[in-house]
Design an enzyme around this catalytic site. Structure first.
Site, mmCIF file in Angstrom:
data_model
loop_
_atom_site.group_PDB
_atom_site.id
_atom_site.type_symbol
_atom_site.label_atom_id
_atom_site.label_comp_id
_atom_site.label_asym_id
_atom_site.label_seq_id
_atom_site.Cartn_x
_atom_site.Cartn_y
_atom_site.Cartn_z
ATOM 1 N N LYS A 203 0.836 -1.208 0.000
ATOM 2 C CA LYS A 203 0.000 0.000 0.000
ATOM 3 C C LYS A 203 0.872 1.260 0.000
ATOM 4 O O LYS A 203 0.650 2.209 -0.756
ATOM 5 C CB LYS A 203 -0.918 0.006 1.230
ATOM 6 C CG LYS A 203 -1.665 1.296 1.466
ATOM 7 C CD LYS A 203 -2.692 1.542 0.391
ATOM 8 C CE LYS A 203 -3.230 2.954 0.439
ATOM 9 N NZ LYS A 203 -4.259 3.199 -0.563
ATOM 10 N N CYS A 257 -2.930 10.988 1.004
ATOM 11 C CA CYS A 257 -2.294 9.683 0.745
ATOM 12 C C CYS A 257 -0.886 9.853 0.196
ATOM 13 O O CYS A 257 0.090 9.506 0.843
ATOM 14 C CB CYS A 257 -3.137 8.888 -0.248
ATOM 15 S SG CYS A 257 -4.817 8.668 0.329
HETATM 16 N N1 SAJ Z 1 -0.529 14.651 -9.123
HETATM 17 C C1 SAJ Z 1 0.451 15.265 -9.916
HETATM 18 N N2 SAJ Z 1 0.842 14.661 -11.065
HETATM 19 C C2 SAJ Z 1 0.302 13.473 -11.478
HETATM 20 C C3 SAJ Z 1 -0.692 12.855 -10.697
HETATM 21 C C4 SAJ Z 1 -1.082 13.466 -9.513
HETATM 22 O O1 SAJ Z 1 0.968 16.336 -9.567
HETATM 23 O O2 SAJ Z 1 0.711 12.990 -12.533
HETATM 24 C C5 SAJ Z 1 -0.944 15.264 -7.867
HETATM 25 C C6 SAJ Z 1 -2.429 15.612 -7.828
HETATM 26 O O3 SAJ Z 1 -2.681 16.865 -8.390
HETATM 27 C C7 SAJ Z 1 -2.694 15.574 -6.332
HETATM 28 C C8 SAJ Z 1 -1.762 14.462 -5.840
HETATM 29 O O4 SAJ Z 1 -0.792 14.295 -6.857
HETATM 30 O O5 SAJ Z 1 -2.306 16.783 -5.713
HETATM 31 C C9 SAJ Z 1 -2.429 13.149 -5.549
HETATM 32 O O6 SAJ Z 1 -3.444 12.864 -6.481
HETATM 33 P P1 SAJ Z 1 -3.711 11.427 -7.118
HETATM 34 O O7 SAJ Z 1 -4.884 11.543 -8.008
HETATM 35 O O8 SAJ Z 1 -2.474 10.913 -7.736
HETATM 36 O O9 SAJ Z 1 -3.983 10.468 -5.873
HETATM 37 P P2 SAJ Z 1 -4.978 10.458 -4.603
HETATM 38 O O10 SAJ Z 1 -4.203 10.936 -3.426
HETATM 39 O O11 SAJ Z 1 -6.275 11.110 -4.880
HETATM 40 O O12 SAJ Z 1 -5.230 8.868 -4.477
HETATM 41 C C10 SAJ Z 1 -4.099 8.008 -4.338
HETATM 42 C C11 SAJ Z 1 -4.227 6.858 -5.360
HETATM 43 N N3 SAJ Z 1 -2.970 6.118 -5.439
HETATM 44 C C12 SAJ Z 1 -2.391 5.799 -6.626
HETATM 45 O O13 SAJ Z 1 -2.832 6.134 -7.696
HETATM 46 C C13 SAJ Z 1 -1.148 4.963 -6.554
HETATM 47 C C14 SAJ Z 1 -5.369 5.934 -4.955
HETATM 48 O O14 SAJ Z 1 -5.440 4.801 -5.810
HETATM 49 C C15 SAJ Z 1 -5.174 5.466 -3.506
HETATM 50 O O15 SAJ Z 1 -6.218 4.601 -3.087
HETATM 51 C C16 SAJ Z 1 -5.206 6.709 -2.635
HETATM 52 O O16 SAJ Z 1 -4.082 7.514 -3.005
HETATM 53 C C17 SAJ Z 1 -5.120 6.267 -1.189
HETATM 54 O O17 SAJ Z 1 -6.181 6.210 -0.510
HETATM 55 O O18 SAJ Z 1 -4.037 5.861 -0.737
#
Ligand code: SAJ
Length: 417
Positions: A203, A257
């Site tokens: 995780k 997360c």
């Molecule tokens: N972000 C970037 N660049 C990217 C992708 C995201 O800057 O290419 C930023 C987003 O803007 C945001 C942050 O990262 O600020 C996180 O966003 P996210 O959409 O990547 O993830 P979360 O936090 O909404 O959800 C994550 C997910 N993990 C993964 O994709 C590996 C989700 O599947 C998990 O279940 C969740 O964390 C969790 O509960 O742990």
């Protein structure tokens, strides 16, 4: 089955509702009376697509109810927060109290599943000794393990059903029982069996993979600004390679997360978690980088006013936890800027205005922060009329700037000189 879900937040409540919708008898437990009162009326106090209908139907059908205290059950699911402490360690007090709260209700052959994201060793070193106080032996009388969710906010219900999952027990029988509980209820994705420590690490590693990859994209963005290359075009072209998947740069990483979980790995092995720590600090530095870019755009403007469009941690959600845009806002305010927030997803007027024209009036610069889909079609003609200076900075490469340019805007992009 009778299922008792402890913690009714962004994960616990949807999980409870999913179990209830498949006919199990679910008691959702939370120590916040507001959540329990709402639940027992069939209502919710968080935003998540489809959750309100699912909860109200399950409550009406009598398969889901709320309670301030646990009740006897066949299965206990712990889905309480594991917040990060000031010294970047996992705050385990909610997990400890949740475990202690179920001791009086535990019976032989019960299964206890930890869903909360936790450092390696939480199940076998912290939870098992607490649950033993019931007089039942985990692994023999009780089945115990970790089965973390992988859902993305905004798509939680769909992903709870379709994503694959890991069931990591303290012994094989525990893993089998945990897998069966999800599979026989709502999970259509595959379920992989392992031990609890591997499940905990997986995780954390999944979210850390994303953090490290985003840090790489952010570093490339800063390099491209120096080398006069558009990072967005470069990444798009790199990703045409069949084995390359560079993530997107941006103003930083937010949410509860990805900006948090890497620290739970660092906490256990600080001396060798070098890349993980460096990636965290690269991503944490991005609001400062954006602030510096804003500084150079508004260099000549007296008493500059900046309007931040979208303050949530990512696009199309209402969640502002760990939002890098709020961090940017604070940096700007500390630097003497007048800062205005606009966000159509945030209902709290003390956090953000919900009238774009009011937010843009007298502004010297619009900064696109959270990439909400509706920002793709901003009305630059009207916005330009109320602004003092027509500047637009896109930190997400969301907007096609030709329309803004045709209405007299100077346009800037993160990751491009
Ligand atoms: N972000 C970037 N660049 C990217 C992708 C995201 O800057 O290419 C930023 C987003 O803007 C945001 C942050 O990262 O600020 C996180 O966003 P996210 O959409 O990547 O993830 P979360 O936090 O909404 O959800 C994550 C997910 N993990 C993964 O994709 C590996 C989700 O599947 C998990 O279940 C969740 O964390 C969790 O509960 O742990």
């Amino acid at each position: 089955m009778n299922i008792c879900v402890i913690g009714l937040g962004y994960i616990g409540l949807p999980t409870a509702a999913m179990f209830a919708s498949t006919g199990h008898h679910v008691t959702g437990v939370d120590n916040n009376p507001e959540i329990i009162d709402a639940l027992n009326k069939g209502e919710i106090i968080i935003e998540e697509q489809g959750l309100d209908d699912l909860v109200s139907k399950s409550v009406k059908d009598g398969t889901l109810k709320g309670s301030l205290k646990p009740v006897p059950a066949d299965v206990f699911v712990i889905a309480v927060p594991t917040p990060i402490t000031i010294d970047k360690k996992a705050g385990m007090s909610y997990v400890v109290s949740a475990a202690e709260s179920i001791i009086p209700y535990l019976r032989k052959d019960n299964t206890v599943i930890l869903e909360s994201t936790s450092p390696v060793g939480t199940v076998d070193e912290l939870l098992a000794p607490i649950l033993e106080k019931s007089g039942l032996e985990p692994g023999r009388d009780l089945f115990l393990g970790h089965s973390p969710e992988r859902v993305i906010p905004g798509q939680i219900l769909k992903e709870l059903v379709n994503n694959s999952r890991i069931a990591g027990g303290i012994n094989h029988e525990s893993s089998l029982r945990i897998a069966h509980i999800y599979k026989s209820a709502f999970v259509k994705g595959d379920i992989y069996l392992t031990d609890s420590r591997t499940a905990e690490l997986c995780k954390l590693a999944e979210n850390t993979f994303r953090d490290v990859n985003i840090a790489f994209a952010n570093e490339l963005a800063m390099i491209c600004e120096k080398l006069d290359i558009n990072v967005w075009e470069a990444i798009e072209l790199c990703n045409k390679h069949p084995r390359v998947n560079i993530h997107q740069p941006g103003p930083g990483v937010g949410g509860h997360c990805i900006a948090v979980d890497p620290w739970f790995i660092v906490e256990k092995e600080p001396d060798i978690s070098n890349m993980i720590r460096l990636s965290r600090s690269t991503n944490d530095s991005m609001p400062y980088h954006v602030a510096a870019k804003i500084g150079s755009i508004l260099n000549d403007v007296e008493n500059p006013r900046v309007t931040l469009l979208g303050i949530t941690y990512k696009g199309d959600v209402d969640d502002v936890r760990e939002s890098p845009i709020l961090k940017l806002s604070k940096i700007l305010m500390d630097g003497g800027y007048d800062v205005v927030h606009y966000d159509p997803f945030v209902n709290d007027q003390s956090l953000a205005l919900n009238d774009l024209t009011v937010a843009a009036t007298g502004s010297d610069l619009l900064v696109l922060g959270a990439p909400h889909s509706k920002f793709k079609t901003l009305d630059f003609l009207s916005l330009g009329k109320v602004m003092r200076n027509r500047n637009f900075l896109d930190t997400r490469n969301l907007v096609d700037s030709s329309d803004a340019i045709s209405h007299g805007f100077s346009c800037y992009l993160l990751g491009k000189r």
